[in-house]
Write an enzyme that holds these catalytic residues in place. Structure first.
Site, short mmCIF file in Angstrom:
data_model
loop_
_atom_site.label_atom_id
_atom_site.label_comp_id
_atom_site.label_asym_id
_atom_site.label_seq_id
_atom_site.Cartn_x
_atom_site.Cartn_y
_atom_site.Cartn_z
N ASP A 1 44.99 39.77 39.38
CA ASP A 1 43.91 40.44 38.65
C ASP A 1 42.87 41.00 39.60
O ASP A 1 42.51 40.36 40.60
CB ASP A 1 43.23 39.47 37.68
N LYS B 1 27.24 37.45 32.93
CA LYS B 1 28.60 37.96 33.08
C LYS B 1 28.89 39.18 32.22
O LYS B 1 29.41 40.20 32.70
CB LYS B 1 29.62 36.85 32.78
N ASP C 1 43.92 46.25 34.69
CA ASP C 1 43.54 45.77 36.03
C ASP C 1 44.22 44.45 36.36
O ASP C 1 43.75 43.69 37.20
CB ASP C 1 42.01 45.61 36.12
#
Length: 976
Positions: free
Chosen positions: A677, A752, A909
């Site tokens: 990732d 985040k 991704d």
């Protein structure tokens, strides 16, 4: 041929191999011998029908693996003397003519020999040809006969009931379908009969006449139930306009697929286009033509002549696309007939001596909604199902026709906008969602320009998957026992509290609040149950297949997605745990290492942020738990359930346990996809675009002892700024109060979401709402006003920290916004071409309204106008452009991995391959990232803007740093 040539030579008594010939006459002799000796017929005997000739000295017989030249003919020819004076003069020409023929024949034999030496293609797509063609036939049947199969099943059960005079013991939802089928079918048939009397007076008649009533009944029932299960408005309710459109689309699609059965010749009524009136052709003639076409197709199918079948479809597929207006008229009429004829009856024990409570299964209703960020409200029609239907909705997936299932053989390669993927189901290379400009641009783009995109989509579509039966079996056990484990929703509803006496207003107020909350929770559970049922039903359908494939297409930005909507690797942990690569590969030393790292990554909880060796140590310290999870997933300690991705973790635990218990762990076969990732991938792309050293360090574009965590670093910066602010005097600096209150709240989780969405152009208000949500979850402040103001302050500081760390990204985003603003101000959509040649047109235009009168109500269809949404064009450009780049990187990696012999799957991704191939994939994905950003991407973008809009003056490109892109090649944790 050889017999004829040499026979002619003997009849003419040509003395062409005489010892007494002059040096000139030796040329033909040598030429003939050269020809004969050069014919390598080795191995031809089996491939060609060549019989040895035994005359005039005879042709030596061919032997397997050997070739003898025609020695006997030379001897015979030498013995012949010419008796005709004219033959002497003409012999040389005759010989040359014969030799020329011999040379031609020799070349023909050589060619056949070469072809015979090539083994026949007995392996297709990694399987035997016979097996491939058998699966191909099944695939075509899946695409073309599902609705017919469902209708036939209903007819057969009804016929059986009449014969046996007994009601079959059917599951609840299947019994509902069966109960509705006959009355709905008969009502549709009545409509079709009426059309023949009122020719030309009913606008939707020519469309409905193109499909049998029973098939339309099945499509209407199944599509309605599917929409009620998965709709955005909530379970059990669907907007009428959406339902009518999708049912109309499904009917049109089935007409298109089966058109060759009802359009055999132009004289048939159903061969009329939408603008012509149907002729009154007898059913007998139509039936004969239909049967004739069906037999023709069946013969072609048996011979695997799929191209001829498709050509036959195209030949008879003379009708024009219906258009949305026709679709909603057909869909609305079918929904009306469903509502008028589909009834439901509660179980007998629910009523005493009174008459049975028979009521409609579906009803039309109206709802009023207030549009977001406006005071405007809009009223729309919707279809709701009865609570008794709703009760069985989450169990109905196994009885529904699910279109676009994974394919049994590799998808067709993409060759055009609507040419590729499925054989008969409509497939489009791009999901345009009605954006006309994007669709037009795609169709006009040369095929050669789109080849890299097509190749990447073909590569993704050719990855073969299978069901992990051990994980599916466990999921079925958990689901059968009520769910609630591994993130699966509870199959039981939350009890609704009993209504109290109304005298106590406080209690009544609390009851209303609690009831509302419980109903909302139950609706959410119901929606999740339906979603899980659909995923599991697809898994059950595919579990006994040796393997299957997911055809892919792209969204308008160039990101790739599987066409199948339910069970795919882009889905939840449940989907990913159930799926695995069909091909298994030995782990090897490297693969065993990566499998251990993979388990740590799936367990997460901070373990996935450690260095690789520490992740391996974590896994090895939990081997006992891993063995226990593998052997007794539910009866044991259930360690796997503590993982962030429990079902994927369990699948990996089973694989590692099998490997470590085998005599040679490194030789153990693994089907598990190992993920690599990106680290906040959007910011990685910004850092590369801006050659930003500081940003590159934060998102692992350079190597480090352990992976850098951008969220932790931003949180640390935010905390540092707040500590400084907290020391200020609240009298002169009001934010000092909020800074002090927030000091204990700043952590990775708080910032985040804001950091993640910064790539998408998160606004201040968006960041504020995200942080406010985190604070409310923690119950930090009781006062809502205090929570709001603290969130405002924290959002401002978080965005400031982001700008400091990613200065180049901020400058590039600003440049993107400025360019888009200028373009949109001229009423133009922002357009660009991705590095792989895909044209992108932002679809944001002001919606128009088109009113369509249907049998149920006047429906409002949304129509694209020429006016662009300027603000949306501006704010969406930056994230869309970055997504087009990450899509390009994934596609480049997919193609390179395929050429290197790797299995590859991608989720934007996150790149996946076998454990043993992770090192190779890691090298490739880094090389492709560097290759992508060594191109002058921003310069090319500016140049394309200037060419497209020559009258507009664009701002200069932002300054960029001097980060060395080649460092990415050495970055251990770039993708990890």
């Amino acid at each position: 041929m050889w017999r004829n040539i040499l026979g002619r030579a003997s009849l003419r008594k040509v003395k062409f191999l005489s010892d007494s010939s002059s040096s000139g006459t030796h040329y033909p002799v040598n030429r003939v011998r050269g020809i004969l000796s050069s014919v390598n017929l080795s191995g031809v005997r089996n491939g060609l029908s060549i019989n040895p000739v035994n005359e005039m000295g005879g042709l030596s017989s061919f032997r397997h693996g050997q070739c003898y030249v025609f020695e006997g003919y030379a001897t015979a020819a030498q013995a012949i003397d010419s008796t005709d004076p004219e033959d002497e003069s003409s012999g040389s020409d005759e010989v040359n003519e014969l030799i020329t023929e011999m040379e031609k024949e020799t070349e023909r034999i050589r060619k056949k020999a070469r072809l015979a030496a090539i083994p026949p293609k007995r392996v297709i797509a990694g399987m035997g040809a016979q097996k491939f063609y058998m699966l191909k036939q099944r695939q075509v049947k899946m695409e073309t006969e599902e609705w017919e199969r469902a209708a036939r099943e209903c007819r057969e059960i009804l016929a059986d009931m009449c014969e046996q005079k007994l009601a079959p013991n059917l599951p609840y939802m299947k019994s509902l379908f069966l109960g509705w089928f006959e009355p709905v079918r008969n009502a549709i048939q009545d409509d079709l009969d009426t059309f023949k009397i009122k020719k030309g007076k009913i606008p939707y008649a020519p469309f409905m006449e193109q499909l049998p009533a029973d098939k339309m009944a099945v499509i209407t029932m199944h599509k309605m139930m599917g929409l009620l299960m998965t709709n955005a408005e909530g379970v059990g309710i669907v907007k009428l306009v959406n339902a009518a459109t999708q049912i109309g689309e499904a009917v049109e699609q089935e007409v298109r697929i089966n058109s060759f059965l009802q359009k055999k010749n132009k004289k048939n009524a159903t061969d009329k286009t939408i603008n012509t009136e149907a002729e009154n052709v007898s059913e007998e003639i139509v039936a004969k033509e239909t049967e004739k076409a069906r037999k023709q197709v069946t013969v072609l199918m048996e011979k695997n002549k799929l191209r001829q079948v498709k050509a036959l479809v195209r030949k008879h597929d003379s009708f024009k696309p219906w258009g949305q207006e026709a679709q909603v008229k057909v869909g609305a009429r079918l929904i009306q007939l469903l509502m008028e004829n589909a009834y439901i009856q509660p179980p007998a024990e629910q009523f005493d001596d009174g008459p049975p409570d028979i009521r409609p299964a579906f009803k039309q209703n109206f709802r009023t909604v207030t549009l977001e960020n406006t005071k405007t409200s809009r009223r729309y029609g919707c279809i709701e199902c009865d609570p008794l239907v709703l009760k069985g909705l989450d169990k109905s997936a196994r009885h529904m026709v699910i279109p676009y299932l994974p394919m049994l053989i590799p998808p067709q390669n993409w060759t055009g906008y609507d040419q590729g993927a499925h054989f008969f189901l409509p497939s489009y290379v791009m999901r345009t969602h009605g954006a006309k400009q994007q669709r037009t641009v795609m169709k006009r783009t040369p095929k050669e320009q789109l080849e890299p995109v097509y190749e990447a989509l073909d590569t993704l579509g050719n990855t073969k998957w299978k069901i992990n039966k051990k994980v599916l079996s466990l999921v079925d056990r958990i689901w059968a026992n009520g769910g609630r484990i591994g993130g699966l929703v509870d199959r039981e509803d939350v009890p609704i509290p009993e209504e109290p006496e109304r005298e106590d207003q406080e209690k009544f107020k609390n009851w209303r609040w609690e009831s509302k909350k419980a109903i909302k929770q139950n609706n959410e559970r119901h929606s999740q149950r339906c979603d899980i049922e659909l995923k599991l039903e697809v898994a059950r359908k595919m579990k006994d297949e040796e393997g299957f494939y997911y055809p892919h297409n792209v969204d308008f930005r160039g990101r790739a997605y599987p066409i199948h909507p339910y069970l795919n690797h882009l889905g939840s942990d449940l989907c990913r745990g159930i799926l695995e690569f069909c091909e298994g590969k030995p782990l090897g030393k490297s693969g065993l290492r990566w499998l251990k790292i993979h388990i740590a990554n799936l367990y997460a909880g901070g373990v996935d942020k450690l260095a690789y060796e520490d992740r391996i140590a974590f896994t090895e310290s939990h081997l006992e738990d891993i063995f226990d999870s593998s052997d007794r997933p539910l009866e044991g300690k259930r360690w796997w359930l503590n993982a962030e991705d429990p079902f994927q973790c369990l699948a990996a635990c089973i694989n590692l346990s099998e490997a470590l218990r085998s005599p040679f762990p490194e030789a153990a076969i693994s089907h598990i996809p190992i993920h690599q990732d990106g680290s906040c991938n959007g910011l990685q792309h910004y850092a590369a675009l801006g050659r930003d050293k500081l940003g590159a360090d934060a998102v692992n574009l350079v190597t480090g002892e352990k992976p850098a965590d951008v969220y932790t670093e931003i949180a640390a910066r935010v905390l540092k700024i707040m500590q400084q602010d907290a020391e200020e005097d609240p009298e002169t600096f009001p934010n000092a109060t909020y800074a002090k209150l927030m000091l204990d709240q700043v952590d990775r989780k708080l910032v985040k979401q804001t950091v993640m969405t910064s790539v998408y152009g998160v606004t201040y208000s968006g960041a504020r709402d995200q942080i406010k949500k985190r604070l409310k979850e923690r119950g930090t402040f009781e006062d809502d006003s205090l929570t709001f103001h603290a969130s405002c302050y924290a959002a401002k500081i978080t965005l400031k920290a982001l700008e400091e760390m990613f200065e180049a990204a901020r400058a590039i985003k600003s440049w993107f916004g400025d360019c888009a603003k200028i373009i949109a101000s001229e009423n133009n959509a922002v357009c660009w071409t991705t590095p792989l040649g895909l044209p992108v047109v932002q679809p944001y235009r002001k919606p128009g309204r088109h009113l369509v009168k249907t049998t149920l109500q006047v429906l409002t269809l949304s129509r694209e106008t020429d006016k662009v949404m300027a603000r949306r064009q501006m704010t969406a450009f930056a994230p869309n452009f970055i997504h087009s780049l990450d899509g390009s990187h994934m596609m480049m990696t997919a193609v390179a991995c395929n050429r290197a012999g790797l299995s590859f799957a991608g989720v934007h991704d996150s790149f996946w391959t076998h454990a043993c191939d992770v090192d190779v994939m890691n090298t490739i994905l880094r090389e492709k990232f560097v290759e992508l950003y060594e191109k002058p991407i921003l310069e090319n973008l500016l140049e394309s803007f200037q060419k497209s809009f020559p009258d507009i003056s664009f701002p200069p490109l932002p300054e960029r740093g001097d980060f060395d892109l080649r460092k990415v090649l050495e970055s251990t944790y770039f993708f990890n």
